[in-house]
Design an enzyme around this catalytic site. Sequence first.
Site, PDB file in Angstrom:
ATOM      1  N   ASP A  12       0.864  -1.179   0.000  1.00 38.62           N
ATOM      2  CA  ASP A  12       0.000   0.000   0.000  1.00 38.62           C
ATOM      3  C   ASP A  12       0.903   1.232   0.000  1.00 38.62           C
ATOM      4  O   ASP A  12       2.133   1.128  -0.171  1.00 38.62           O
ATOM      5  CB  ASP A  12      -1.014  -0.040   1.162  1.00 38.62           C
ATOM      6  CG  ASP A  12      -0.375   0.200   2.528  1.00 38.62           C
ATOM      7  OD1 ASP A  12       0.872   0.319   2.602  1.00 38.62           O
ATOM      8  OD2 ASP A  12      -1.124   0.282   3.516  1.00 38.62           O
ATOM      9  N   CYS A  69       3.039  -3.417   3.884  1.00 38.54           N
ATOM     10  CA  CYS A  69       2.214  -2.268   4.255  1.00 38.54           C
ATOM     11  C   CYS A  69       2.882  -1.667   5.491  1.00 38.54           C
ATOM     12  O   CYS A  69       4.053  -1.958   5.761  1.00 38.54           O
ATOM     13  CB  CYS A  69       0.748  -2.644   4.469  1.00 38.54           C
ATOM     14  SG  CYS A  69       0.405  -3.798   5.805  1.00 38.54           S
ATOM     15  N   GLY A  70       2.177  -0.843   6.232  1.00 39.56           N
ATOM     16  CA  GLY A  70       2.829  -0.202   7.386  1.00 39.56           C
ATOM     17  C   GLY A  70       3.322  -1.225   8.394  1.00 39.56           C
ATOM     18  O   GLY A  70       4.476  -1.203   8.827  1.00 39.56           O
ATOM     19  N   THR A  71       2.445  -2.120   8.781  1.00 40.26           N
ATOM     20  CA  THR A  71       2.810  -3.157   9.750  1.00 40.26           C
ATOM     21  C   THR A  71       3.114  -4.499   9.103  1.00 40.26           C
ATOM     22  O   THR A  71       3.668  -5.390   9.753  1.00 40.26           O
ATOM     23  CB  THR A  71       1.638  -3.395  10.720  1.00 40.26           C
ATOM     24  OG1 THR A  71       0.492  -3.790   9.944  1.00 40.26           O
ATOM     25  CG2 THR A  71       1.324  -2.148  11.528  1.00 40.26           C
ATOM     26  N   GLY A  72       2.681  -4.679   7.884  1.00 42.29           N
ATOM     27  CA  GLY A  72       2.746  -5.993   7.231  1.00 42.29           C
ATOM     28  C   GLY A  72       1.540  -6.852   7.559  1.00 42.29           C
ATOM     29  O   GLY A  72       1.301  -7.874   6.919  1.00 42.29           O
ATOM     30  N   HIS A 102       9.257 -24.886   7.507  1.00 36.11           N
ATOM     31  CA  HIS A 102       8.222 -25.661   8.191  1.00 36.11           C
ATOM     32  C   HIS A 102       6.810 -25.416   7.658  1.00 36.11           C
ATOM     33  O   HIS A 102       5.978 -26.319   7.723  1.00 36.11           O
ATOM     34  CB  HIS A 102       8.239 -25.354   9.694  1.00 36.11           C
ATOM     35  CG  HIS A 102       9.380 -26.007  10.412  1.00 36.11           C
ATOM     36  ND1 HIS A 102       9.457 -26.104  11.785  1.00 36.11           N
ATOM     37  CD2 HIS A 102      10.499 -26.613   9.930  1.00 36.11           C
ATOM     38  CE1 HIS A 102      10.582 -26.729  12.130  1.00 36.11           C
ATOM     39  NE2 HIS A 102      11.232 -27.037  11.021  1.00 36.11           N
ATOM     40  N   ARG A 113       6.898   0.115   8.502  1.00 31.80           N
ATOM     41  CA  ARG A 113       7.025   0.986   9.666  1.00 31.80           C
ATOM     42  C   ARG A 113       7.578   0.205  10.861  1.00 31.80           C
ATOM     43  O   ARG A 113       7.612   0.725  11.983  1.00 31.80           O
ATOM     44  CB  ARG A 113       5.661   1.596  10.011  1.00 31.80           C
ATOM     45  CG  ARG A 113       5.146   2.536   8.929  1.00 31.80           C
ATOM     46  CD  ARG A 113       3.716   2.988   9.194  1.00 31.80           C
ATOM     47  NE  ARG A 113       3.270   3.922   8.164  1.00 31.80           N
ATOM     48  CZ  ARG A 113       1.989   4.194   7.904  1.00 31.80           C
ATOM     49  NH1 ARG A 113       1.028   3.613   8.621  1.00 31.80           N
ATOM     50  NH2 ARG A 113       1.668   5.045   6.957  1.00 31.80           N
ATOM     51  N   HIS A 137       6.263 -31.937   8.352  1.00 27.30           N
ATOM     52  CA  HIS A 137       5.736 -30.594   8.086  1.00 27.30           C
ATOM     53  C   HIS A 137       4.742 -30.598   6.932  1.00 27.30           C
ATOM     54  O   HIS A 137       3.826 -29.784   6.894  1.00 27.30           O
ATOM     55  CB  HIS A 137       6.885 -29.623   7.805  1.00 27.30           C
ATOM     56  CG  HIS A 137       7.883 -29.586   8.913  1.00 27.30           C
ATOM     57  ND1 HIS A 137       7.562 -29.170  10.179  1.00 27.30           N
ATOM     58  CD2 HIS A 137       9.179 -29.983   8.957  1.00 27.30           C
ATOM     59  CE1 HIS A 137       8.620 -29.284  10.953  1.00 27.30           C
ATOM     60  NE2 HIS A 137       9.613 -29.774  10.246  1.00 27.30           N
TER      61      HIS A 137
HETATM   62  C1  RB5 Z   1      -1.963   2.502   6.588  1.00 25.64           C
HETATM   63  O1  RB5 Z   1      -2.013   3.628   7.371  1.00 25.64           O
HETATM   64  C2  RB5 Z   1      -1.835   1.257   7.459  1.00 25.64           C
HETATM   65  O2  RB5 Z   1      -3.048   1.014   8.124  1.00 25.64           O
HETATM   66  C3  RB5 Z   1      -1.439   0.047   6.618  1.00 25.64           C
HETATM   67  O3  RB5 Z   1      -0.268   0.325   5.942  1.00 25.64           O
HETATM   68  C4  RB5 Z   1      -1.177  -1.239   7.361  1.00 25.64           C
HETATM   69  O4  RB5 Z   1      -0.300  -1.064   8.418  1.00 25.64           O
HETATM   70  C5  RB5 Z   1      -2.353  -2.034   7.714  1.00 25.64           C
HETATM   71  O5  RB5 Z   1      -2.256  -3.179   8.187  1.00 25.64           O
END
Ligand code: RB5
Length: 149
Positions: A12, A69-72, A102, A113, A137
């Site tokens: 994203d 994405c920000g957190t994945g 596995h 992030r 596995h």
């Molecule tokens: C975008 O702000 C953030 O919500 C997205 O990148 C992600 O971390 C969602 O899981």
Amino acid sequence: MTADNRIVLSSDHAAIQLRQVVAAHIAMRGWAVVDIGPTTPESTDYPKHGEAAARLVASGDCRFGVVLCGTGQGVMMAANKVRGVRCGVCADTFSARMIRRHNDANMLSIGARVVGEGLALDIVDAFLTAEFEGGRHAARVEMIRALEE
Ligand code: RB5
């Protein structure tokens, strides 16, 4: 370019820069990169990007997928809704290696992030160089697959 050496990448807006760095790194390792974007920085919805990459892996067009994405977490959740996809979020190289060994993961998710560039590239290398061990596995992975029925 064959499906066996193709890797799809998507993200994203929160991970465009890291995705482009990862794409260049994967290409340098000899893989054919299918980068499906986005390329512009407007806010966009992570589920559709996780899904789009997952569809190319599930169809066999690409051997692996890397989503960011920000957190994945969001792209991972979306990708795992696509039948045949096993995607794990990794913020360390041990997990990246083990989801191949596995869990026979076919997709890797990274939080832009959460991890820095250097670690992200090490995570990608760990994922792409590890092999599924099969044996006990394989039966467990089959149990995951059976949940899709
Ligand atoms: C975008 O702000 C953030 O919500 C997205 O990148 C992600 O971390 C969602 O899981």
